[in-house]
Design an enzyme around this catalytic site. Structure first.
Site, PDB file in Angstrom:
ATOM      1  N   GLU A 178      37.194  47.360  48.546  1.00  0.00           N
ATOM      2  CA  GLU A 178      37.582  48.567  47.826  1.00  0.00           C
ATOM      3  C   GLU A 178      37.232  49.820  48.649  1.00  0.00           C
ATOM      4  O   GLU A 178      36.474  49.729  49.623  1.00  0.00           O
ATOM      5  CB  GLU A 178      36.837  48.603  46.480  1.00  0.00           C
ATOM      6  CG  GLU A 178      37.145  47.409  45.549  1.00  0.00           C
ATOM      7  CD  GLU A 178      38.508  47.493  44.866  1.00  0.00           C
ATOM      8  OE1 GLU A 178      39.464  48.048  45.440  1.00  0.00           O
ATOM      9  OE2 GLU A 178      38.617  46.983  43.732  1.00  0.00           O
ATOM     10  N   HIS A 190      43.042  49.115  49.208  1.00  0.00           N
ATOM     11  CA  HIS A 190      42.144  47.999  49.537  1.00  0.00           C
ATOM     12  C   HIS A 190      42.899  46.904  50.287  1.00  0.00           C
ATOM     13  O   HIS A 190      44.117  46.762  50.168  1.00  0.00           O
ATOM     14  CB  HIS A 190      41.412  47.461  48.302  1.00  0.00           C
ATOM     15  CG  HIS A 190      42.218  46.653  47.338  1.00  0.00           C
ATOM     16  ND1 HIS A 190      41.868  46.493  46.014  1.00  0.00           N
ATOM     17  CD2 HIS A 190      43.372  45.949  47.474  1.00  0.00           C
ATOM     18  CE1 HIS A 190      42.741  45.723  45.409  1.00  0.00           C
ATOM     19  NE2 HIS A 190      43.668  45.386  46.263  1.00  0.00           N
ATOM     20  N   ASN A 200      45.148  51.347  45.848  1.00  0.00           N
ATOM     21  CA  ASN A 200      44.066  52.242  46.284  1.00  0.00           C
ATOM     22  C   ASN A 200      43.727  52.038  47.762  1.00  0.00           C
ATOM     23  O   ASN A 200      42.722  52.553  48.252  1.00  0.00           O
ATOM     24  CB  ASN A 200      42.807  52.040  45.415  1.00  0.00           C
ATOM     25  CG  ASN A 200      42.236  50.631  45.517  1.00  0.00           C
ATOM     26  OD1 ASN A 200      42.771  49.792  46.234  1.00  0.00           O
ATOM     27  ND2 ASN A 200      41.156  50.362  44.805  1.00  0.00           N
TER      28      ASN A 200
HETATM   29  P1  PGA Z   1      49.765  42.348  44.861  1.00  0.00           P
HETATM   30  O1  PGA Z   1      48.289  42.721  45.256  1.00  0.00           O
HETATM   31  O2  PGA Z   1      50.294  41.484  45.975  1.00  0.00           O
HETATM   32  O3  PGA Z   1      49.661  41.560  43.588  1.00  0.00           O
HETATM   33  O4  PGA Z   1      50.532  43.625  44.719  1.00  0.00           O
HETATM   34  C1  PGA Z   1      47.989  43.128  46.550  1.00  0.00           C
HETATM   35  C2  PGA Z   1      46.561  43.575  46.632  1.00  0.00           C
HETATM   36  O5  PGA Z   1      46.019  44.110  45.660  1.00  0.00           O
HETATM   37  O6  PGA Z   1      45.960  43.387  47.707  1.00  0.00           O
END
Ligand code: PGA
Length: 221
Positions: free
Chosen positions: A129, A124, A122
């Site tokens: 967020e 973030h 998304n």
């Molecule tokens: P991920 O998460 O490395 O497990 O894909 C990244 C994030 O959500 O910032």
């Protein structure tokens, strides 16, 4: 500009930049991330001959309500992947005790030299967020349904995923001297391109990084 390469090469390159920083500095400060993206960097760092005794670390975030003995807590993660293998000067997390002082602690350490960042589907960064303001400091957040769903893959069931976290803010992250943003996987490609080439908007927190003077962006399938 987004640089595409294999995941192994990206991790190797970033680990080498970290090694150079640590070896060339009297004292160094790293901003570290958890999740699946940075695992390869820590793997490389474990293999390298680097002395981290004069290196401080500040992790981006930590769940609210998970004890450090919980395998999905970020303290546990960092311990498994790096800290139990390499001795640092000190390792910090925005936990219940430290989070009110986190930004001033980082400032007092003369800022973060290298910050490692992943990106959420998304948009973030850390747990900032969509909708998080540019001037945010370390704070508590309610995780969005999207993030809870994405992170449920690490838990036995979605009900076990914490609904809140403490995270560095956008401003905290933007104050880092150098940022490495890494997106791994085709499911991250579109959001990464939108964040780097699209409009700067709080709806895509990673888009604020376009304003950073020393940002390097990597993508691997
Ligand atoms: P991920 O998460 O490395 O497990 O894909 C990244 C994030 O959500 O910032």
């Amino acid at each position: 500009m987004i640089k595409s390469n294999t995941y192994e090469k990206i991790c190797h390159q970033i680990a080498h930049s970290i090694k150079k920083l640590v070896n060339d500095s009297e004292f160094s400060v790293l901003g570290l991330a958890t999740g699946s993206t940075p695992i390869g960097i820590y793997e490389q760092l474990r293999k390298m001959d680097v002395d981290f005794k004069k290196t401080l670390t500040y992790n981006l975030d930590e769940y609210v309500g998970l004890d450090e003995s919980h395998p999905q807590s970020y303290k546990y993660f960092m311990n498994e992947h790096l800290f139990k293998h390499r001795k640092f000067h000190s390792n910090h997390f925005p936990d219940e005790k430290l989070f009110p002082y986190y930004d001033s602690m980082i400032d007092n350490s003369d800022g973060i030299d290298i910050q490692i960042l992943g990106i959420g589907t998304n948009g973030h960064i850390a747990f900032n967020e969509p909708g998080t303001p540019r001037d945010s400091k370390t704070h508590i957040v309610d995780l969005t349904e999207n993030t809870i769903k994405d992170n449920s893959r690490f838990f036995d069931s979605i009900d076990e995923v914490p609904t809140q976290a403490r995270t560095m803010g956008i401003d905290t992250i933007m104050r880092s001297k150098e940022i490495y943003l890494i997106a791994r996987g085709k499911h991250k490609k579109e959001i990464l391109e939108e964040a780097i080439y699209g409009n700067i908007t709080p709806e895509i927190p990673a888009s604020f990084l376009q304003e950073h003077r020393n940002l390097k962006v990597y993508y691997s399938d």
